[in-house]
Write a protein that holds these residues in place. Structure first.
Motif, mmCIF file in Angstrom:
data_model
loop_
_atom_site.group_PDB
_atom_site.id
_atom_site.type_symbol
_atom_site.label_atom_id
_atom_site.label_comp_id
_atom_site.label_asym_id
_atom_site.label_seq_id
_atom_site.Cartn_x
_atom_site.Cartn_y
_atom_site.Cartn_z
ATOM 1 N N SER A 34 0.796 -1.099 -0.041
ATOM 2 C CA SER A 34 0.020 -0.065 0.002
ATOM 3 C C SER A 34 0.876 1.359 0.083
ATOM 4 O O SER A 34 0.596 2.165 -0.701
ATOM 5 C CB SER A 34 -1.090 -0.097 1.139
ATOM 6 N N ASP A 50 2.421 1.427 -3.477
ATOM 7 C CA ASP A 50 1.428 2.203 -4.246
ATOM 8 C C ASP A 50 1.392 3.529 -4.204
ATOM 9 O O ASP A 50 1.404 4.236 -5.141
ATOM 10 C CB ASP A 50 0.209 1.150 -4.030
ATOM 11 N N ASP A 83 2.052 6.346 -7.174
ATOM 12 C CA ASP A 83 0.980 7.546 -7.367
ATOM 13 C C ASP A 83 1.489 8.863 -7.535
ATOM 14 O O ASP A 83 1.250 9.779 -8.308
ATOM 15 C CB ASP A 83 -0.335 7.378 -6.639
#
Length: 119
Positions: free
Chosen positions: A70, A73, A77
């Motif tokens: 997470s 990720d 981004d």
């Protein structure tokens, strides 16, 4: 260059969208060590009018694979949404640097001088 901008007033708002800088630096050490490592460049970029994103500044270690995925990720981004990747010394070995280079993102080395107290 960013390293010489200490002491300037923040850039006034012009109504134009602010450029986003992803501040990339080594995230090892204690929270206090990371804060000292990132603060001068973070402040200099912000003074130049950048919206600064610095995931490594608040980095936390984790043994949980789902949490780690997470975090990666979210970092990816943020990296992809940046207009420029501001690179602190030592960050050239990080996965984010390799990813930014492979994707042709704009890399900008920063090495802000330490702030000196005036008499």
């Amino acid at each position: 260059m960013v390293s010489s901008m200490h002491g300037r007033e923040p850039v006034p708002s012009t109504g134009l969208p602010r450029l986003r800088a992803y501040l990339l630096g080594p995230s090892h050490g204690s929270a206090a060590e990371r804060a000292r490592r990132f603060a001068p460049a973070f402040d200099a970029l912000a003074a130049e009018g950048f919206e600064v994103v610095a995931p490594g500044r608040a980095s936390q270690s984790t043994d949980d694979a789902d949490h780690l995925l997470s975090v990666v990720d979210d970092d990816l981004d943020a990296l992809l949404s940046a207009d420029v990747i501001a690179v602190l010394p030592g960050a050239e070995r990080l996965w984010e640097y390799a990813m930014a280079e492979a994707l042709g993102l704009r890399l900008m080395p920063v090495n802000p001088a330490p702030r000196l107290l005036s008499a």
